[in-house]
Scaffold this active site. Sequence first.
Site, mmCIF file in Angstrom:
data_model
loop_
_atom_site.group_PDB
_atom_site.id
_atom_site.type_symbol
_atom_site.label_atom_id
_atom_site.label_comp_id
_atom_site.label_asym_id
_atom_site.label_seq_id
_atom_site.Cartn_x
_atom_site.Cartn_y
_atom_site.Cartn_z
ATOM 1 N N LYS A 78 -4.508 3.145 -10.034
ATOM 2 C CA LYS A 78 -5.043 2.896 -8.692
ATOM 3 C C LYS A 78 -3.992 3.289 -7.668
ATOM 4 O O LYS A 78 -2.805 2.986 -7.849
ATOM 5 C CB LYS A 78 -5.419 1.412 -8.560
ATOM 6 C CG LYS A 78 -6.101 1.061 -7.240
ATOM 7 C CD LYS A 78 -6.495 -0.418 -7.174
ATOM 8 C CE LYS A 78 -7.241 -0.736 -5.880
ATOM 9 N NZ LYS A 78 -7.665 -2.148 -5.795
ATOM 10 N N SER A 159 -12.626 -3.088 -4.382
ATOM 11 C CA SER A 159 -11.938 -1.913 -3.893
ATOM 12 C C SER A 159 -11.501 -0.944 -4.994
ATOM 13 O O SER A 159 -11.207 0.214 -4.710
ATOM 14 C CB SER A 159 -10.701 -2.332 -3.101
ATOM 15 O OG SER A 159 -9.725 -2.914 -3.966
ATOM 16 N N SER A 183 -11.895 -7.358 -6.433
ATOM 17 C CA SER A 183 -11.766 -5.891 -6.491
ATOM 18 C C SER A 183 -11.581 -5.306 -7.882
ATOM 19 O O SER A 183 -11.615 -4.084 -8.040
ATOM 20 C CB SER A 183 -10.607 -5.428 -5.613
ATOM 21 O OG SER A 183 -10.958 -5.501 -4.267
#
Lengths: 493, 99
Positions: A78, A159, A183
């Site tokens: 990420k 997210s 998330s």
Amino acid sequence: MAGPADMKLAELRDALKKKEVTSLEATDAYLARMDKAKALNAYVIDTADKARDMAKASDAKLTKGEGGDLEGVPLGIKDLFCTEGVQTTAGSHMLGGFAPRYESTVTANLWRDGAVCLGKLNMDEFAMGSSNETSYYGNVINPWRRNDGGNADLTPGGSSGGSAASVAARLCAAATATDTGGSIRQPASLTGTVGVKPTYGRCSRWGIVAFASSLDQAGPIAQDVRDAAIMLKSMAGHDPKDSTSIDCPVPDYEAVLGQSVKGLKIGVPKEYRIDGMPEEIEKLWAEGVQWMKDAGCEIVDISLPLTKYALPVYYIVAPAEASSNLARYDGVKYGLRASEFKDITSMYENTRAEGFGNEVKRRILIGTYVLSAGYYDAYYLRAQKVRKKIFDEFTDAFSKVDLILTPSAPSAAFGLGEKSDDPVQMYLNDVFTVTANLAGLPGASVPAGLDKQGLPLGLQLLAKPFDEETMFKGMYALEQAANFTARPNEWWG
Amino acid sequence: MAIDKETVRKVAHLARIAEPEERLEPLAKELSGILGWIEQLNEVDVEGVEAMASTVDVKLPMREDAVTEGYTGGGQPENVVANAPKTEDHFFVVPKVVE
């Protein structure tokens, strides 16, 4: 034999150790798949050269029968984790081109164990979003589509949308992610993947771009429960550089998979039903309860009456912490600086106006407002007190049960643009996940079924602080019972 | 509590975000909507409850007051300024702030 990119992480790990496949072959297979899947926009950048170098180094070790737990396994990262010399944007224009001079502890742990870095994964800007629509680098598209033939682009959740989409589309063996209000677990639920948010303090936050420091926690998104267990073991561990990281041993989560869940007490909170939640989710939840019962668990009805206040608490606490954390983006030390300004104040103001997107600005303004003189007690202090009551409510519940079973998200994947006009509607995506962040508890989403449109739905397990082992036992039992094997059609190439 | 345009202007300045005049009114509406939803917290009785800032129930660790090695050890000015938009001899360069 299936190609290396068709394997689960555990299978690939074992095949690499047995020298049935090389890390370079696996890495090239994933890079080729990533190339064909540009339409999903899951990666912000690939790090193909670095990946091949790391793969070759791993192969050299594997040939000699050496190497760590993840030796040669290609992963996606990420873009919130600082990676030395590799662009780290946090999904923001503010950090375009930012190349950290240091490595986050979590990624350093993965490289220590031999993993290979395929690239940086797209995400909501500064992890603020539940649909991956706030990224400066564009929407991530969910690999899953509705079975109505409409081919509408759906959100992978957020997210960690890039992490979830890349695992669902097999563009990496597994991915790192972070979870501040849901998330990891919400995107996992929307993409048929397994997502684990460990206890606050289990993974070091050092080198992870900060959003809300008392809530942020790293964890994996993976293809199945075993893969998630392997990933978390490598990611976790005490780090003196994060004063909130806890100094306690990291268990071998993989070792508990398959252990009996007989006699475990599973709490089912009646408040985790919300208006407008599809009946299918309610049904799947009931099915999940039955599966645990069939596995020998004792089902306990519990009540968590403060549940509905968790999101409002979150939308004070998280923006307040964010407004403070994001004060560092001032056009001086790193990141963007506006080209037009007349003095230092307008340099700050123009830089932040240009660098931040609308959702980030909105949250900074809310955070600044609730911390400002005259409003601090009414908003921030009150929210912290309600947070304490939510924490106490969970502590009390966990004196009676070992795990809590709930749905992961209130809906399946929705269409891009469907909820982006109303912030509060978007925030409600995290209604079932946010409580674990406020209370610091471990939580995980396991894919449990498909809705009538053919989209995956997840169930969530919550556990006591630092009892991820019991959580993994429960997750494995759920996974066995659900037998979720559906895969998205590879329409993207 | 509804937020008006002037409050948005003030908060945006506190947060050092330039918001154009035409954005102030729509932002006031958006933020009022969110804060209105948040105000359901007033229903919760918090009398005598202690405010919670962290879920980690440990004393913050102390370390010896000594120069450490590695990332946090100092002596790395090149790394510190490497990503800055404007630098000169290991200094960050900003617009003039003192007359």
